[in-house]
Design an enzyme around this catalytic site. Structure first.
Site, PDB file in Angstrom:
ATOM      1  N   LYS A 118       0.825  -1.217   0.000  1.00  0.00           N
ATOM      2  CA  LYS A 118       0.000   0.000   0.000  1.00  0.00           C
ATOM      3  C   LYS A 118       0.858   1.265   0.000  1.00  0.00           C
ATOM      4  CE  LYS A 118      -4.427  -1.848   0.976  1.00  0.00           C
ATOM      5  NZ  LYS A 118      -5.741  -1.798   1.592  1.00  0.00           N
ATOM      6  N   LYS A 200      -3.602  -9.855  -6.714  1.00  0.00           N
ATOM      7  CA  LYS A 200      -4.904 -10.218  -6.154  1.00  0.00           C
ATOM      8  C   LYS A 200      -5.964  -9.224  -6.615  1.00  0.00           C
ATOM      9  CE  LYS A 200      -5.728  -7.960  -1.709  1.00  0.00           C
ATOM     10  NZ  LYS A 200      -7.134  -7.611  -1.873  1.00  0.00           N
ATOM     11  N   LYS A 203     -10.832  -4.392  -4.368  1.00  0.00           N
ATOM     12  CA  LYS A 203     -11.927  -3.457  -4.646  1.00  0.00           C
ATOM     13  C   LYS A 203     -11.426  -2.042  -4.851  1.00  0.00           C
ATOM     14  CE  LYS A 203     -13.548  -4.027   0.031  1.00  0.00           C
ATOM     15  NZ  LYS A 203     -12.482  -3.473   0.881  1.00  0.00           N
TER      16      LYS A 203
HETATM   17  P1  ATP Z   1      -8.564  -2.882  -0.300  1.00  0.00           P
HETATM   18  O1  ATP Z   1      -7.958  -2.920  -1.666  1.00  0.00           O
HETATM   19  O2  ATP Z   1      -9.250  -1.596   0.041  1.00  0.00           O
HETATM   20  O3  ATP Z   1      -7.629  -3.356   0.787  1.00  0.00           O
HETATM   21  P2  ATP Z   1      -9.694  -5.507  -0.407  1.00  0.00           P
HETATM   22  O4  ATP Z   1     -10.401  -5.979  -1.641  1.00  0.00           O
HETATM   23  O5  ATP Z   1      -8.342  -6.032  -0.112  1.00  0.00           O
HETATM   24  O6  ATP Z   1      -9.758  -3.919  -0.395  1.00  0.00           O
HETATM   25  P3  ATP Z   1     -10.447  -5.754   2.412  1.00  0.00           P
HETATM   26  O7  ATP Z   1     -11.580  -4.971   2.994  1.00  0.00           O
HETATM   27  O8  ATP Z   1      -9.052  -5.288   2.688  1.00  0.00           O
HETATM   28  O9  ATP Z   1     -10.687  -5.849   0.823  1.00  0.00           O
HETATM   29  O10 ATP Z   1     -10.577  -7.268   2.857  1.00  0.00           O
HETATM   30  C1  ATP Z   1     -11.823  -7.896   3.191  1.00  0.00           C
HETATM   31  C2  ATP Z   1     -11.667  -9.406   3.161  1.00  0.00           C
HETATM   32  O11 ATP Z   1     -11.575  -9.863   1.813  1.00  0.00           O
HETATM   33  C3  ATP Z   1     -10.412  -9.910   3.869  1.00  0.00           C
HETATM   34  O12 ATP Z   1     -10.757 -11.074   4.598  1.00  0.00           O
HETATM   35  C4  ATP Z   1      -9.482 -10.260   2.747  1.00  0.00           C
HETATM   36  O13 ATP Z   1      -8.574 -11.290   3.103  1.00  0.00           O
HETATM   37  C5  ATP Z   1     -10.451 -10.740   1.670  1.00  0.00           C
HETATM   38  N1  ATP Z   1      -9.916 -10.572   0.324  1.00  0.00           N
HETATM   39  C6  ATP Z   1      -9.489  -9.404  -0.212  1.00  0.00           C
HETATM   40  N2  ATP Z   1      -9.084  -9.600  -1.480  1.00  0.00           N
HETATM   41  C7  ATP Z   1      -9.232 -10.927  -1.752  1.00  0.00           C
HETATM   42  C8  ATP Z   1      -8.982 -11.750  -2.899  1.00  0.00           C
HETATM   43  N3  ATP Z   1      -8.494 -11.238  -4.023  1.00  0.00           N
HETATM   44  N4  ATP Z   1      -9.264 -13.068  -2.833  1.00  0.00           N
HETATM   45  C9  ATP Z   1      -9.783 -13.593  -1.694  1.00  0.00           C
HETATM   46  N5  ATP Z   1     -10.042 -12.879  -0.568  1.00  0.00           N
HETATM   47  C10 ATP Z   1      -9.773 -11.558  -0.590  1.00  0.00           C
HETATM   48 MG    MG Z   2      -7.236  -5.326   1.624  1.00  0.00          MG
END
Ligand code: ATP
Ligand code: MG
Length: 335
Positions: A118, A200, A203
């Site tokens: 990040k 990965k 969002k």
């Molecule tokens: P950001 O990019 O804002 O960090 P994010 O998509 O990583 O968003 P988070 O809110 O950080 O989402 O994570 C929420 C949950 O989703 C966590 O349990 C994380 O491990 C899971 N997660 C995030 N991305 C993935 C992915 N690509 N595949 C599976 N699980 C995921």
């Molecule tokens: Mg995340």
């Protein structure tokens, strides 16, 4: 025997309101949240304090927090049986985080890969909050004495540091926190970007073609999957070097329950076009009930606010018990 509150396992997890959750969030985490909610004592949070680390636009953060709350209920979580709340409504999280900051070594926090990732993504705003993110996450989990934390693969390192911090506190001050276990599903634990399958799915990805949002229209889902990056072999099989196809196979398997072997047989002699259409159809069907429920819930803001208020009260009550214990043990003067 009746499954009473006393013998249920405590499950805690949270999601940041940084955007509409993706298929990655759903298959990696949220689907398991729902699965675990009937049998366990589940506590789920919208982690708005965590999302301040990337400085969202204030009005957008407020709107996304309410939306994320509705999304959690639309998954089918029962706000009466489970505790569903917004992190900043429960000040005990920030209070415990400070105590835990003082039990965390600079060196171990420096090794967190999310901090490195990040910081690279937001070089103009490498704030201290981003650095202590895993400590706040440890507070989220330890406050509720959680047994299990359903997360995607990317959060495994943060769960390990949570255990290390808890263990250190327990050693220095005496038994206070339960050591939590991660709950990571087999397939879907790491859904990859459709445009760059070595990264990965996130969002907060600035390129929306890389992710499928849980609220994307059916036609958008089809379009994004059709334009997913694959390879030139034109054979549906799970193998090293076929990151794009492997990712689509994992998604297909999560949505249909079919094994990789069954999928390889199903698409033997067929091209990627047919396979992608089938993956899109499976994803659309998987998300359909959720999308319908979300539309119904967002039309009733009063109900959402009522659940949010009740959730915060229940969470604060539970959190205060652990916070008191930690304050007392660490020698803070209690009135
Ligand atoms: P950001 O990019 O804002 O960090 P994010 O998509 O990583 O968003 P988070 O809110 O950080 O989402 O994570 C929420 C949950 O989703 C966590 O349990 C994380 O491990 C899971 N997660 C995030 N991305 C993935 C992915 N690509 N595949 C599976 N699980 C995921
Ligand atoms: Mg995340």
């Amino acid at each position: 025997m009746e499954n009473t509150a006393e013998n249920k396992k405590i499950v805690l997890s949270a999601i940041q309101p940084t955007g509409t959750p993706t298929l990655g969030n759903y298959l990696g985490a949220l689907k398991n949240w729902k699965k675990m909610s009937a049998e366990n004592d589940c506590i789920y949070a919208v982690a708005d304090l965590h999302s301040l680390t990337v400085r969202p636009e204030p009005q957008q953060l407020r709107r996304r927090t309410l939306d994320m709350y509705a999304i959690l209920l639309a998954l089918g979580l029962d706000p009466e049986k489970n505790i569903v709340f917004v992190q900043s409504h429960v000040p005990q999280h920030s209070q415990l985080a400070w105590i835990l900051n003082c039990c965390t070594q600079f060196g171990e926090a420096s090794r967190m890969t999310q901090f490195k990732d990040k910081s690279e993504k937001h070089p103009e705003n490498v704030n201290v909050g981003l650095f202590t993110y895993p400590v706040l996450m440890a507070a989220d989990i330890l406050l509720y004495q959680a047994d299990y934390v359903p997360i995607g693969e990317d959060q495994k390192q943060h769960l390990e540091i949570t255990r290390d911090i808890a263990e250190r506190f327990n050693t220095v001050y005496g038994e206070t926190f339960k050591l939590p276990e991660p709950y990571i599903g087999k397939a879907g634990a790491r859904v990859m970007s459709l445009q760059d399958p070595r990264q990965k799915m996130s969002k907060s990805d600035p390129n929306p073609k890389g992710f499928i949002s849980m609220l994307d229209d059916d036609s958008v889902i089809l379009k994004k999957i059709k334009s997913a990056v694959t390879d030139s072999e034109a054979k549906v099989r799970y193998a090293e070097g076929k990151d794009g196809i492997n990712n689509l196979m994992a998604i297909y398997s999560c949505c249909t329950g079919k094994s990789y072997e069954e999928t390889e047989k199903e698409f033997d002699g067929k091209g990627y076009g047919d396979f992608k259409a089938a993956v899109a159809e499976a994803v659309i069907e998987e998300l359909r009930p959720f999308k319908e429920e979300f539309a119904r819930l967002t039309a009733d803001k009063a109900y959402l606010l009522e659940c949010m208020t009740a959730g915060a009260e229940k969470a604060a009550h539970r959190a205060q018990r652990t916070l008191n214990k930690a304050m007392k043990k660490s020698g803070l003067f209690m009135l």
